[in-house]
Design a protein around this motif. Structure first.
Motif, PDB file in Angstrom:
ATOM      1  N   ARG A 284       2.808  12.185  -3.308  1.00 62.25           N
ATOM      2  CA  ARG A 284       2.547  11.435  -2.149  1.00 62.25           C
ATOM      3  C   ARG A 284       2.624   9.900  -2.302  1.00 62.25           C
ATOM      4  O   ARG A 284       2.691   9.197  -1.401  1.00 62.25           O
ATOM      5  N   ARG A 285       2.482   9.506  -3.847  1.00 66.73           N
ATOM      6  CA  ARG A 285       2.770   8.160  -3.948  1.00 66.73           C
ATOM      7  C   ARG A 285       3.741   7.831  -4.580  1.00 66.73           C
ATOM      8  O   ARG A 285       3.885   6.732  -5.521  1.00 66.73           O
ATOM      9  N   ASP A 286       4.904   8.379  -4.266  1.00 68.18           N
ATOM     10  CA  ASP A 286       6.240   8.308  -5.189  1.00 68.18           C
ATOM     11  C   ASP A 286       6.606   6.950  -4.844  1.00 68.18           C
ATOM     12  O   ASP A 286       6.617   6.419  -3.731  1.00 68.18           O
ATOM     13  N   PRO A 287       6.967   6.155  -5.998  1.00 70.53           N
ATOM     14  CA  PRO A 287       7.221   4.681  -5.911  1.00 70.53           C
ATOM     15  C   PRO A 287       8.306   4.486  -4.891  1.00 70.53           C
ATOM     16  O   PRO A 287       8.772   3.463  -4.478  1.00 70.53           O
TER      17      PRO A 287
ATOM     18  N   GLU B 286       9.581  -2.963   7.783  1.00 71.46           N
ATOM     19  CA  GLU B 286       9.981  -4.680   8.046  1.00 71.46           C
ATOM     20  C   GLU B 286      11.543  -4.704   8.913  1.00 71.46           C
ATOM     21  O   GLU B 286      11.913  -5.664   8.788  1.00 71.46           O
ATOM     22  N   GLY B 287      12.028  -3.430   8.932  1.00 70.32           N
ATOM     23  CA  GLY B 287      13.158  -3.514   9.688  1.00 70.32           C
ATOM     24  C   GLY B 287      14.309  -3.690   9.067  1.00 70.32           C
ATOM     25  O   GLY B 287      15.446  -4.233   9.491  1.00 70.32           O
ATOM     26  N   GLU B 288      14.218  -3.610   7.737  1.00 67.69           N
ATOM     27  CA  GLU B 288      15.327  -3.846   6.848  1.00 67.69           C
ATOM     28  C   GLU B 288      16.071  -2.710   6.342  1.00 67.69           C
ATOM     29  O   GLU B 288      16.933  -2.646   5.391  1.00 67.69           O
ATOM     30  N   TRP B 289      15.770  -1.477   6.787  1.00 68.38           N
ATOM     31  CA  TRP B 289      16.425  -0.334   6.312  1.00 68.38           C
ATOM     32  C   TRP B 289      17.823  -0.046   7.168  1.00 68.38           C
ATOM     33  O   TRP B 289      17.810  -0.416   8.294  1.00 68.38           O
TER      34      TRP B 289
ATOM     35  N   ALA C 288       0.968  -1.092   0.100  1.00 68.97           N
ATOM     36  CA  ALA C 288      -0.093   0.012  -0.142  1.00 68.97           C
ATOM     37  C   ALA C 288       0.848   1.394  -0.187  1.00 68.97           C
ATOM     38  O   ALA C 288       1.913   1.318   0.455  1.00 68.97           O
ATOM     39  N   PRO C 289       0.303   2.418  -0.250  1.00 71.33           N
ATOM     40  CA  PRO C 289       1.166   3.668  -0.458  1.00 71.33           C
ATOM     41  C   PRO C 289       1.888   3.851   0.802  1.00 71.33           C
ATOM     42  O   PRO C 289       2.882   4.487   0.798  1.00 71.33           O
ATOM     43  N   ASP C 290       1.391   3.455   1.916  1.00 77.16           N
ATOM     44  CA  ASP C 290       1.933   3.755   3.225  1.00 77.16           C
ATOM     45  C   ASP C 290       3.115   2.652   3.452  1.00 77.16           C
ATOM     46  O   ASP C 290       3.554   2.863   4.718  1.00 77.16           O
ATOM     47  N   GLY C 291       3.332   1.888   2.409  1.00 75.27           N
ATOM     48  CA  GLY C 291       4.471   0.832   2.906  1.00 75.27           C
ATOM     49  C   GLY C 291       4.288  -0.604   3.575  1.00 75.27           C
ATOM     50  O   GLY C 291       4.884  -1.236   3.852  1.00 75.27           O
TER      51      GLY C 291
ATOM     52  N   LEU D  35       8.684   1.950  -1.359  1.00 75.55           N
ATOM     53  CA  LEU D  35       9.916   0.841  -1.095  1.00 75.55           C
ATOM     54  C   LEU D  35      10.639   1.210   0.046  1.00 75.55           C
ATOM     55  O   LEU D  35      10.642   0.370   1.080  1.00 75.55           O
ATOM     56  N   ALA D  36      11.000   2.390   0.458  1.00 77.91           N
ATOM     57  CA  ALA D  36      11.815   2.682   1.349  1.00 77.91           C
ATOM     58  C   ALA D  36      10.699   2.588   2.755  1.00 77.91           C
ATOM     59  O   ALA D  36      11.273   1.860   3.566  1.00 77.91           O
TER      60      ALA D  36
END
Lengths: 345, 384
Positions: free
Chosen positions: B302-305, B316-319, B24-27, B309-310
């Motif tokens: 506001r919906r930047d792809p 998910e704690g992968e940043w 979703a747009p909120d990640g 993904l960021a």
């Protein structure tokens, strides 16, 4: 030893006799396509009705039966699709020979031919080759309806990247279609449909002459006037030359074979000898191949010319109704009239 | 569908159901059961794979920004921006196998990046130095095609060639081959795209028609190209279609992977509509303020792809900040390289205009090349 040699010679002669057959113009192309399909399994034939029916002129008759549906393909009725997909097949290593059913139906494919096919090799700096042949029955005189009798060769010759050729005899048809299929360049192959049923001797064994897609042919030698023709009008020019001979005028007939490139050295050499030149084609004279020939002859043989180069051809009107086409097409009489004007200049 | 007074769509409020969306747009990851099969398609992707996609999207955007700047500085004649379409391009390209073939339009910078086409080579066309710029055989990426939709037919024919080569449905994942053509919403109005659907359908060719609906064909909204939703365009041709959120890189990957597998296994062509947005101008010659509202651009910003993904990676704690800094440094290096190497590209010699017109000698070309060379050499000696 000598006996054995004689036997071999006899066998070769017999074989050569067997390989020379009397064929119609159309059948000569069929045999040329067959030879190409046999010699390279990446050669394909594709177009509307070319499979089971064998094409509306039967030029591809029997090929699907012998080479299968994957190599002789009945395509959807969409000319841009035929040429566009042929480009893709060529990029994959195939050598498609596309049939456009009639001259006036090539235009949906004109974009693919001129913006894509003609420019792929150039655009890619030679990394891509698109050896596609586009066969187009062209020309008039068969009493057809609109769009079935046109001569659009100049439109293609004006586009760099295309070779544009047209045979005038069954032997040339057989040789030139094989050379076109073998060419790494895209070739627009115009077939004079009015000549499809004319017959001639065809040597099926001989390889096509080197450079046959680039070189004009002197169809008849002469000394007083040069008649430059190609495709369907070569026969017209030869008939005119016969009549002129009876009147004591010796006409040389040059069959261009190709309108891109044009073999100017052969034409200019002839005009330098005869001093007069008449160009004959079915396409409209205005902006036609004849204008290009006239300009070039003027540039290169100006001091040899005894008269301006004259052109005989179609008019700047859409191809007319069948009832009028014989007044539109360049007849023997109109060729003779032009020669008279040239001689009287 | 709500429309504005001029008949154009208000893209912010269009009904885009059904839409395959995995993030979703909120990640956050979506959980609707109807897209479970697509979720399966991305189940094997590890955090490292997602980070690789993020990296590719960031580098694609830097390529875009840097190229736009180079055009503004007069170093490129033109540039076609892809900003906003990174997920559609990078996600779909990540699903390709090395043997698959790509027929791009001219805005597929992200696809070319993933395929490994050198970024400097990608700009030769826009520099006016080359009509192409790379070797199509090197990465199985054909040259950019500027005539809208023409290349869809080339792709269909190429796919017919792949069939004839016996590389469809062998069951060998290293051999089975698919062909993809990328085009936009404007191209769907072209006859050649419809003919490509016909040729691919009747031949059951291994082709994916990947349409990036970025809402605008220069100044014309998609409503000026089609009355119905584009993803249904293939139906009448017998080609199934699917609409995917083009700003969701995972959904684009999943939908493409599905379509590619169908093609490679002999299931035939698929039409994919990636619903996205052209955040930039059509090209550097275009001025979108003349035809679209700022509010619409804000909606899509506001919906930047890339942000999406960021956000997923963060949630998910992968940043990883160190890794993110490395990606930024890599983008900086790419910008630096483009600034240096594009400026260093020379002009070909004059007579190069005659090279490769034909594969075999053509008398007119040869004569004119010789004439121009002689004329130019005379010029240096003072002739007019």
């Amino acid at each position: 030893m000598s006996t054995a040699t004689e036997q071999t010679t006899e066998q070769t002669t017999a074989q050569s006799e067997r390989t020379t057959r009397t064929l119609t113009f159309a059948k000569a192309i069929t045999e040329g396509l067959r030879a190409s399909l046999e010699s390279d399994d990446h050669v394909m034939v594709m177009g509307e009705d070319v499979g089971r029916l064998g094409g509306v002129f039967r030029v591809t008759d029997g090929l699907q039966k012998d080479f299968g549906e994957a190599r002789v393909v009945d395509t959807p009725l969409a000319e841009s699709g035929i040429v566009g997909s042929a480009i893709g097949l060529a990029l994959r290593g195939y050598r498609p020979v596309c049939e456009i059913q009639f001259d006036g139906f090539v235009f949906p494919a004109f974009d693919q031919i001129t913006t894509q096919l003609a420019k792929m090799h150039y655009r890619s700096r030679g990394r891509l080759q698109v050896p596609v042949v586009i066969r187009i029955p062209y020309g008039g005189g068969i009493g057809a309806v609109e769009h079935h009798s046109e001569s659009p060769e100049a439109l293609f010759a004006h586009t760099a990247g295309l070779r544009v050729v047209t045979p005038s005899t069954p032997q040339d048809a057989y040789d030139m279609i094989r050379a076109a299929v073998a060419s790494p360049d895209p070739v627009v192959f115009f077939e004079p449909k009015g000549r499809y049923w004319s017959k001639g001797e065809v040597d099926l064994a001989a390889a096509p002459a080197e450079g046959i897609l680039d070189r004009a042919r002197v169809a008849r030698a002469g000394t007083d006037v040069t008649l430059v023709a190609y495709g369907p009008t070569v026969a017209t020019a030869l008939k005119a030359a016969d009549e002129l001979a009876a009147e004591g005028t010796s006409a040389e007939v040059v069959d261009l074979r190709a309108v891109s490139p044009i073999d100017f050295p052969t034409v200019v050499d002839s005009v330098r000898r005869t001093g007069r030149c008449v160009v004959v084609h079915e396409a409209p004279v205005f902006h036609g191949v004849g204008g290009e020939v006239a300009a070039r002859v003027t540039e290169e043989a100006f001091y040899s010319l005894q008269a301006p180069v004259l052109r005989v051809g179609g008019f700047h009107a859409p191809y007319p109704v069948a009832k009028l086409e014989h007044d539109y097409l360049p007849s023997v009489e109109r060729v003779l009239d032009a020669v008279d004007r040239s001689l009287a200049y | 569908m709500k429309t504005d007074a001029t008949g154009g769509p208000d893209a912010a409020t269009q009904d885009v159901t059904p839409l395959v969306q995995l993030v979703a747009p909120d990640g956050s990851r979506t959980a609707d059961p109807e897209h479970a099969a697509y979720r399966e398609r991305v189940a094997h992707l590890a955090p490292a794979d997602l980070r690789a996609m993020y990296r590719d999207m960031v580098l694609t955007r830097r390529f875009d920004d840097e190229s736009t700047a180079l055009q503004r500085q007069g170093e490129l004649a033109l540039f076609a921006q892809g900003r906003g379409q990174e997920a559609a391009q990078v996600g779909s390209a990540h699903a390709l196998a090395p043997q698959d073939h790509v027929f791009p339009s001219y805005r597929e910078h992200g696809v070319l990046h993933v395929r490994g086409v050198d970024p400097v080579d990608r700009l030769r066309l826009f520099r006016g130095e080359d009509h192409g710029g790379w070797d199509p055989a090197e990465h199985n990426v054909q040259l950019y095609t500027l005539v809208i939709g023409s290349h869809a037919l080339h792709a269909a024919g190429y796919a017919m060639g792949v069939q004839r080569d016996g590389l469809v449905g062998t069951g060998d994942a290293a051999r089975d081959t698919a062909v993809v053509t990328y085009f936009g919403d404007g191209a769907t109005a072209q006859g050649d795209v419809s003919e490509a659907l016909v040729f691919a359908a009747v031949n059951n060719a291994p082709l994916v028609l990947f349409c990036q609906n970025n809402q605008w064909a220069i100044s014309e909204p998609t409503s000026r190209q089609a009355r119905g939703p584009l993803y249904r365009r293939g139906e009448g041709f017998g080609v199934p279609g699917v609409r995917v959120d083009g700003n969701d890189v995972l959904a684009c990957y999943a939908v493409m992977a599905d379509a590619l597998e169908r093609a490679r296994s002999g299931g035939g062509p698929t039409f994919v509509e990636a619903y996205t947005y052209r955040m930039g101008a059509h090209t550097t010659s275009d001025d979108p303020t003349r035809y679209r509202e700022r509010a619409e651009e804000d909606y899509w910003r506001r919906r930047d792809p890339i942000d999406r993904l960021a956000a997923l990676l963060r949630s998910e704690g992968e940043w990883d900040e160190e890794w993110a800094a490395d990606v930024e440094a890599e983008a900086e290096a790419l910008g630096e390289r483009l600034r240096t190497e594009v400026r260093a590209l020379g002009a070909p010699p004059t007579t190069a205009m005659f090279d490769h017109v034909y594969a075999t000698p053509h008398a007119t070309v040869d004569e004119e090349r010789a004439w121009l060379a002689e004329y130019e050499s005379d010029l240096t000696e003072g002739a007019r």
